[in-house]
Design a protein around this motif. Sequence first.
Motif, PDB file in Angstrom:
ATOM      1  N   VAL A  32       0.843  -1.196   0.000  1.00 38.89           N
ATOM      2  CA  VAL A  32       0.000   0.000   0.000  1.00 38.89           C
ATOM      3  C   VAL A  32       0.881   1.251   0.000  1.00 38.89           C
ATOM      4  O   VAL A  32       0.623   2.219  -0.735  1.00 38.89           O
ATOM      5  CB  VAL A  32      -0.958   0.000   1.218  1.00 38.89           C
ATOM      6  CG1 VAL A  32      -1.626   1.348   1.402  1.00 38.89           C
ATOM      7  CG2 VAL A  32      -1.996  -1.091   1.076  1.00 38.89           C
ATOM      8  N   ILE A  33       1.931   1.237   0.794  1.00 45.24           N
ATOM      9  CA  ILE A  33       2.841   2.380   0.876  1.00 45.24           C
ATOM     10  C   ILE A  33       3.577   2.573  -0.451  1.00 45.24           C
ATOM     11  O   ILE A  33       3.755   3.706  -0.907  1.00 45.24           O
ATOM     12  CB  ILE A  33       3.828   2.218   2.050  1.00 45.24           C
ATOM     13  CG1 ILE A  33       3.079   2.426   3.359  1.00 45.24           C
ATOM     14  CG2 ILE A  33       4.978   3.186   1.940  1.00 45.24           C
ATOM     15  CD1 ILE A  33       3.914   2.276   4.581  1.00 45.24           C
ATOM     16  N   ARG A  34       3.981   1.475  -1.091  1.00 45.77           N
ATOM     17  CA  ARG A  34       4.646   1.604  -2.398  1.00 45.77           C
ATOM     18  C   ARG A  34       3.697   2.208  -3.438  1.00 45.77           C
ATOM     19  O   ARG A  34       4.104   3.037  -4.255  1.00 45.77           O
ATOM     20  CB  ARG A  34       5.149   0.241  -2.855  1.00 45.77           C
ATOM     21  CG  ARG A  34       6.364  -0.230  -2.083  1.00 45.77           C
ATOM     22  CD  ARG A  34       6.946  -1.516  -2.665  1.00 45.77           C
ATOM     23  NE  ARG A  34       7.925  -2.056  -1.770  1.00 45.77           N
ATOM     24  CZ  ARG A  34       7.748  -3.124  -0.993  1.00 45.77           C
ATOM     25  NH1 ARG A  34       6.600  -3.786  -1.027  1.00 45.77           N
ATOM     26  NH2 ARG A  34       8.706  -3.541  -0.197  1.00 45.77           N
ATOM     27  N   THR A  35       2.428   1.810  -3.389  1.00 46.23           N
ATOM     28  CA  THR A  35       1.429   2.378  -4.298  1.00 46.23           C
ATOM     29  C   THR A  35       1.236   3.863  -4.012  1.00 46.23           C
ATOM     30  O   THR A  35       1.120   4.674  -4.941  1.00 46.23           O
ATOM     31  CB  THR A  35       0.087   1.631  -4.154  1.00 46.23           C
ATOM     32  OG1 THR A  35       0.312   0.238  -4.366  1.00 46.23           O
ATOM     33  CG2 THR A  35      -0.937   2.137  -5.140  1.00 46.23           C
ATOM     34  N   GLN A  36       1.215   4.232  -2.737  1.00 46.07           N
ATOM     35  CA  GLN A  36       1.110   5.645  -2.367  1.00 46.07           C
ATOM     36  C   GLN A  36       2.298   6.434  -2.896  1.00 46.07           C
ATOM     37  O   GLN A  36       2.137   7.552  -3.400  1.00 46.07           O
ATOM     38  CB  GLN A  36       1.044   5.803  -0.846  1.00 46.07           C
ATOM     39  CG  GLN A  36      -0.294   5.564  -0.241  1.00 46.07           C
ATOM     40  CD  GLN A  36      -0.255   5.767   1.277  1.00 46.07           C
ATOM     41  OE1 GLN A  36       0.795   6.016   1.875  1.00 46.07           O
ATOM     42  NE2 GLN A  36      -1.406   5.639   1.900  1.00 46.07           N
ATOM     43  N   ASN A  37       3.495   5.870  -2.789  1.00 45.71           N
ATOM     44  CA  ASN A  37       4.688   6.564  -3.286  1.00 45.71           C
ATOM     45  C   ASN A  37       4.613   6.777  -4.792  1.00 45.71           C
ATOM     46  O   ASN A  37       5.013   7.826  -5.296  1.00 45.71           O
ATOM     47  CB  ASN A  37       5.959   5.802  -2.914  1.00 45.71           C
ATOM     48  CG  ASN A  37       6.417   6.099  -1.508  1.00 45.71           C
ATOM     49  OD1 ASN A  37       5.897   6.985  -0.846  1.00 45.71           O
ATOM     50  ND2 ASN A  37       7.393   5.346  -1.038  1.00 45.71           N
ATOM     51  N   THR A  38       4.094   5.792  -5.510  1.00 47.10           N
ATOM     52  CA  THR A  38       3.920   5.943  -6.958  1.00 47.10           C
ATOM     53  C   THR A  38       2.925   7.060  -7.258  1.00 47.10           C
ATOM     54  O   THR A  38       3.151   7.883  -8.152  1.00 47.10           O
ATOM     55  CB  THR A  38       3.440   4.620  -7.574  1.00 47.10           C
ATOM     56  OG1 THR A  38       4.363   3.584  -7.234  1.00 47.10           O
ATOM     57  CG2 THR A  38       3.326   4.727  -9.081  1.00 47.10           C
ATOM     58  N   ALA A  39       1.830   7.097  -6.506  1.00 50.40           N
ATOM     59  CA  ALA A  39       0.828   8.152  -6.695  1.00 50.40           C
ATOM     60  C   ALA A  39       1.411   9.521  -6.340  1.00 50.40           C
ATOM     61  O   ALA A  39       1.147  10.512  -7.046  1.00 50.40           O
ATOM     62  CB  ALA A  39      -0.403   7.861  -5.840  1.00 50.40           C
ATOM     63  N   PHE A  40       2.218   9.596  -5.286  1.00 44.77           N
ATOM     64  CA  PHE A  40       2.863  10.856  -4.908  1.00 44.77           C
ATOM     65  C   PHE A  40       3.795  11.336  -6.027  1.00 44.77           C
ATOM     66  O   PHE A  40       3.817  12.523  -6.351  1.00 44.77           O
ATOM     67  CB  PHE A  40       3.657  10.713  -3.612  1.00 44.77           C
ATOM     68  CG  PHE A  40       2.825  10.664  -2.366  1.00 44.77           C
ATOM     69  CD1 PHE A  40       1.639  11.365  -2.248  1.00 44.77           C
ATOM     70  CD2 PHE A  40       3.237   9.907  -1.279  1.00 44.77           C
ATOM     71  CE1 PHE A  40       0.881  11.330  -1.089  1.00 44.77           C
ATOM     72  CE2 PHE A  40       2.490   9.866  -0.108  1.00 44.77           C
ATOM     73  CZ  PHE A  40       1.302  10.574  -0.021  1.00 44.77           C
ATOM     74  N   ALA A  41       4.564  10.430  -6.602  1.00 46.00           N
ATOM     75  CA  ALA A  41       5.495  10.810  -7.668  1.00 46.00           C
ATOM     76  C   ALA A  41       4.738  11.305  -8.902  1.00 46.00           C
ATOM     77  O   ALA A  41       5.117  12.321  -9.507  1.00 46.00           O
ATOM     78  CB  ALA A  41       6.392   9.629  -8.027  1.00 46.00           C
ATOM     79  N   ALA A  42       3.669  10.607  -9.279  1.00 45.86           N
ATOM     80  CA  ALA A  42       2.863  11.038 -10.433  1.00 45.86           C
ATOM     81  C   ALA A  42       2.212  12.392 -10.168  1.00 45.86           C
ATOM     82  O   ALA A  42       2.191  13.268 -11.042  1.00 45.86           O
ATOM     83  CB  ALA A  42       1.802   9.991 -10.746  1.00 45.86           C
ATOM     84  N   ALA A  43       1.712  12.578  -8.958  1.00 44.20           N
ATOM     85  CA  ALA A  43       1.087  13.853  -8.599  1.00 44.20           C
ATOM     86  C   ALA A  43       2.102  14.981  -8.634  1.00 44.20           C
ATOM     87  O   ALA A  43       1.787  16.096  -9.078  1.00 44.20           O
ATOM     88  CB  ALA A  43       0.446  13.757  -7.217  1.00 44.20           C
ATOM     89  N   LEU A  44       3.321  14.724  -8.193  1.00 41.99           N
ATOM     90  CA  LEU A  44       4.360  15.764  -8.221  1.00 41.99           C
ATOM     91  C   LEU A  44       4.683  16.207  -9.641  1.00 41.99           C
ATOM     92  O   LEU A  44       4.878  17.401  -9.889  1.00 41.99           O
ATOM     93  CB  LEU A  44       5.630  15.260  -7.534  1.00 41.99           C
ATOM     94  CG  LEU A  44       5.628  15.371  -6.011  1.00 41.99           C
ATOM     95  CD1 LEU A  44       6.830  14.661  -5.423  1.00 41.99           C
ATOM     96  CD2 LEU A  44       5.614  16.821  -5.593  1.00 41.99           C
ATOM     97  N   ILE A  45       4.711  15.271 -10.575  1.00 34.47           N
ATOM     98  CA  ILE A  45       4.973  15.626 -11.968  1.00 34.47           C
ATOM     99  C   ILE A  45       3.864  16.535 -12.499  1.00 34.47           C
ATOM    100  O   ILE A  45       4.127  17.567 -13.132  1.00 34.47           O
ATOM    101  CB  ILE A  45       5.113  14.357 -12.833  1.00 34.47           C
ATOM    102  CG1 ILE A  45       6.393  13.611 -12.442  1.00 34.47           C
ATOM    103  CG2 ILE A  45       5.118  14.695 -14.319  1.00 34.47           C
ATOM    104  CD1 ILE A  45       6.509  12.228 -13.027  1.00 34.47           C
ATOM    105  N   ILE A  46       2.618  16.182 -12.214  1.00 36.11           N
ATOM    106  CA  ILE A  46       1.482  16.995 -12.649  1.00 36.11           C
ATOM    107  C   ILE A  46       1.505  18.356 -11.962  1.00 36.11           C
ATOM    108  O   ILE A  46       1.265  19.395 -12.594  1.00 36.11           O
ATOM    109  CB  ILE A  46       0.156  16.253 -12.371  1.00 36.11           C
ATOM    110  CG1 ILE A  46       0.064  15.014 -13.259  1.00 36.11           C
ATOM    111  CG2 ILE A  46      -1.044  17.159 -12.587  1.00 36.11           C
ATOM    112  CD1 ILE A  46      -1.051  14.061 -12.891  1.00 36.11           C
ATOM    113  N   LEU A  47       1.813  18.376 -10.668  1.00 40.21           N
ATOM    114  CA  LEU A  47       1.829  19.637  -9.922  1.00 40.21           C
ATOM    115  C   LEU A  47       2.917  20.584 -10.402  1.00 40.21           C
ATOM    116  O   LEU A  47       2.718  21.798 -10.432  1.00 40.21           O
ATOM    117  CB  LEU A  47       1.968  19.355  -8.425  1.00 40.21           C
ATOM    118  CG  LEU A  47       0.741  18.718  -7.779  1.00 40.21           C
ATOM    119  CD1 LEU A  47       1.064  18.266  -6.362  1.00 40.21           C
ATOM    120  CD2 LEU A  47      -0.423  19.670  -7.788  1.00 40.21           C
ATOM    121  N   VAL A  48       4.066  20.045 -10.792  1.00 38.89           N
ATOM    122  CA  VAL A  48       5.129  20.904 -11.332  1.00 38.89           C
ATOM    123  C   VAL A  48       4.647  21.569 -12.621  1.00 38.89           C
ATOM    124  O   VAL A  48       4.896  22.766 -12.842  1.00 38.89           O
ATOM    125  CB  VAL A  48       6.432  20.090 -11.559  1.00 38.89           C
ATOM    126  CG1 VAL A  48       7.419  20.847 -12.422  1.00 38.89           C
ATOM    127  CG2 VAL A  48       7.065  19.725 -10.228  1.00 38.89           C
TER     128      VAL A  48
END
Length: 154
Positions: free
Chosen positions: A11-27
């Motif tokens: 679950v934490i690894r999936t969250q980290n993937t979602a965080f990384a994808a969100a950071l790309i979009i947010l930038v």
Amino acid sequence: MENNLERYKSVIRTQNTAFAAALIILVAVITLSFCEVIKPFDAGEKYSSMYNGFIGGLAMAFGVICIFGFIMNTKALKNEDKLRKMYIKANDERMKAISLYAGHNSYWFEVLGLLLGIIIGGLFSPVIAAACLGCLFYVCFVRLGLKIYYSRKM
């Protein structure tokens, strides 16, 4: 418990993937907002700058949350004690009951809907954006009050 921790790690690894994808979009959103590419319809220069500043600030706040979450999750994956503490905190029955009574499940739909209303409505009218922002503050303050009330009561 060990089997549950392994599931929690995934679950934490999936969250980290979602965080990384969100950071790309947010930038991308931050870049567009600070370059003032997004312009509200029929708005003056002052409102246009304020609107882009709001979008950029909101994206930065979400970015900081994503970075903080990514760092915390990465530390927990490397340290078994931190992982165990995070698992216990995530599955705490008292906090789940407080969230249930305080309306946690519906809260996120309301907040995200109002944020979307501010962003999209702000393109057309500052009055719509201000009304949605006022509603957002109201929902957040009510949720905070309920959380404090039920935390003391339970």
